[in-house]
Design a protein around this motif. Sequence first.
Motif, short mmCIF file in Angstrom:
data_model
loop_
_atom_site.label_atom_id
_atom_site.label_comp_id
_atom_site.label_asym_id
_atom_site.label_seq_id
_atom_site.Cartn_x
_atom_site.Cartn_y
_atom_site.Cartn_z
N ASN A 135 0.82 -1.21 0.00
CA ASN A 135 0.00 0.00 0.00
C ASN A 135 0.86 1.26 0.00
OD1 ASN A 135 -2.60 1.58 0.65
ND2 ASN A 135 -1.29 2.09 2.37
N CYS A 136 1.92 1.27 0.79
CA CYS A 136 2.77 2.46 0.88
C CYS A 136 3.48 2.73 -0.44
CB CYS A 136 3.79 2.27 2.00
SG CYS A 136 4.87 3.69 2.26
N ARG A 137 4.01 1.68 -1.07
CA ARG A 137 4.80 1.88 -2.27
C ARG A 137 3.94 2.15 -3.50
NH1 ARG A 137 8.71 -2.62 -4.95
NH2 ARG A 137 6.68 -3.34 -5.68
N ASN A 138 2.78 1.50 -3.60
CA ASN A 138 1.99 1.58 -4.82
C ASN A 138 0.80 2.53 -4.76
OD1 ASN A 138 3.25 -0.68 -6.57
ND2 ASN A 138 2.87 -1.70 -4.63
N VAL A 139 0.33 2.83 -3.56
CA VAL A 139 -0.87 3.67 -3.44
C VAL A 139 -0.57 4.97 -2.71
CG1 VAL A 139 -3.25 3.81 -2.61
CG2 VAL A 139 -2.36 1.64 -3.49
N ALA A 140 -0.10 4.86 -1.46
CA ALA A 140 0.08 6.05 -0.63
C ALA A 140 1.13 6.99 -1.23
CB ALA A 140 0.48 5.65 0.79
N GLY A 141 2.24 6.44 -1.69
CA GLY A 141 3.28 7.29 -2.26
C GLY A 141 2.81 8.05 -3.48
N ARG A 142 2.03 7.40 -4.31
CA ARG A 142 1.54 8.05 -5.54
C ARG A 142 0.51 9.12 -5.22
NH1 ARG A 142 -0.59 3.49 -9.45
NH2 ARG A 142 -0.97 5.34 -10.74
N ARG A 143 -0.41 8.79 -4.33
CA ARG A 143 -1.51 9.71 -4.04
C ARG A 143 -1.09 10.88 -3.15
NH1 ARG A 143 -5.99 9.29 -7.33
NH2 ARG A 143 -6.38 7.09 -7.81
N LEU A 144 -0.30 10.60 -2.13
CA LEU A 144 -0.02 11.62 -1.12
C LEU A 144 1.12 12.55 -1.49
CD1 LEU A 144 -0.43 9.46 2.13
CD2 LEU A 144 -2.14 10.86 0.95
N VAL A 145 2.18 12.03 -2.10
CA VAL A 145 3.34 12.87 -2.41
C VAL A 145 3.74 12.81 -3.89
CG1 VAL A 145 4.30 12.86 -0.08
CG2 VAL A 145 4.90 11.02 -1.67
N GLY A 146 3.05 12.02 -4.69
CA GLY A 146 3.37 11.98 -6.11
C GLY A 146 4.67 11.30 -6.44
N LEU A 147 5.04 10.27 -5.68
CA LEU A 147 6.29 9.56 -5.92
C LEU A 147 6.02 8.06 -6.02
CD1 LEU A 147 8.59 11.34 -3.30
CD2 LEU A 147 8.54 11.77 -5.76
N ARG A 148 6.87 7.40 -6.82
CA ARG A 148 6.75 5.96 -6.95
C ARG A 148 8.11 5.40 -7.33
NH1 ARG A 148 2.34 3.45 -11.00
NH2 ARG A 148 3.53 4.70 -12.48
N PHE A 149 8.40 4.18 -6.88
CA PHE A 149 9.66 3.53 -7.24
C PHE A 149 9.44 2.03 -7.34
CE2 PHE A 149 9.58 3.02 -2.69
CZ PHE A 149 10.23 1.81 -2.45
N TRP A 150 10.25 1.38 -8.12
CA TRP A 150 10.19 -0.08 -8.23
C TRP A 150 11.52 -0.59 -8.76
CZ3 TRP A 150 7.84 3.26 -11.54
CH2 TRP A 150 8.15 3.16 -12.88
#
Length: 240
Positions: free
Chosen positions: A106-121
Amino acid sequence: MSTQTVPLLQTIEPDDPSAENANKPNVGSQQRQNLAASPAMASNHNDAESALPSILRQSAHPVVLLCLYFFRVAAISVYILCGLFTNNYVLSTVVVVVLLAMDFWNCRNVAGRRLVGLRFWNQIDEDGESYWVFESRDPSRPANPVDSRMFWIAIYAFPLCWLLLFVVSILRFNLSFIPIVVLALVFNVTNAVGFTYADRDAKQRWASGVAGSGWNSGIGGIGGQIMTSVVKNSIGKIFG
């Protein structure tokens, strides 16, 4: 090699206008100030109780923010309180691990994208080389300040909590629970390091003018190499 990703510009909403804060000075005689002392204490208590609803009202994504803290608090709570409700070590371990895995995803795929606009993989190319990819949204649409502040607090505070629990487990010789705490540290530290480098990568790219029109992704360079080394070493120590 190019990577096709969904632009974050389409998935993250712009910030809401910031609410105005009105500071009303306390004007009156000394008697009125003394009479107002007790109501002021009650008001402060009410403000503390209404902190969470206030944060959710100001958040642009309250459900996402609530889920971020729910999974993290639930994992720590079950780990600490499981001994009060059951002596089944396997059941407690499974519940904590499931909560940790859900929080990590949830943190990496949802919260990061929605809350701060960041994503990594992590990605592996045709040659078998592993590298980290960071993605960020257009800085012209900044994150909601409440969402951003609460996200980074969760990212950095909970690894410290698990680190404290790790020290307590060693001091109390609870060797059977150490693998759970180590796994929690791996998940939480991976997210903390990943989003830290994603944020740094985004700022460097947008500052140098390399960013695209609505979204930005790329190899994390030194940060990606450090993350790869940290994750591989941590997982190797856990699973042999």
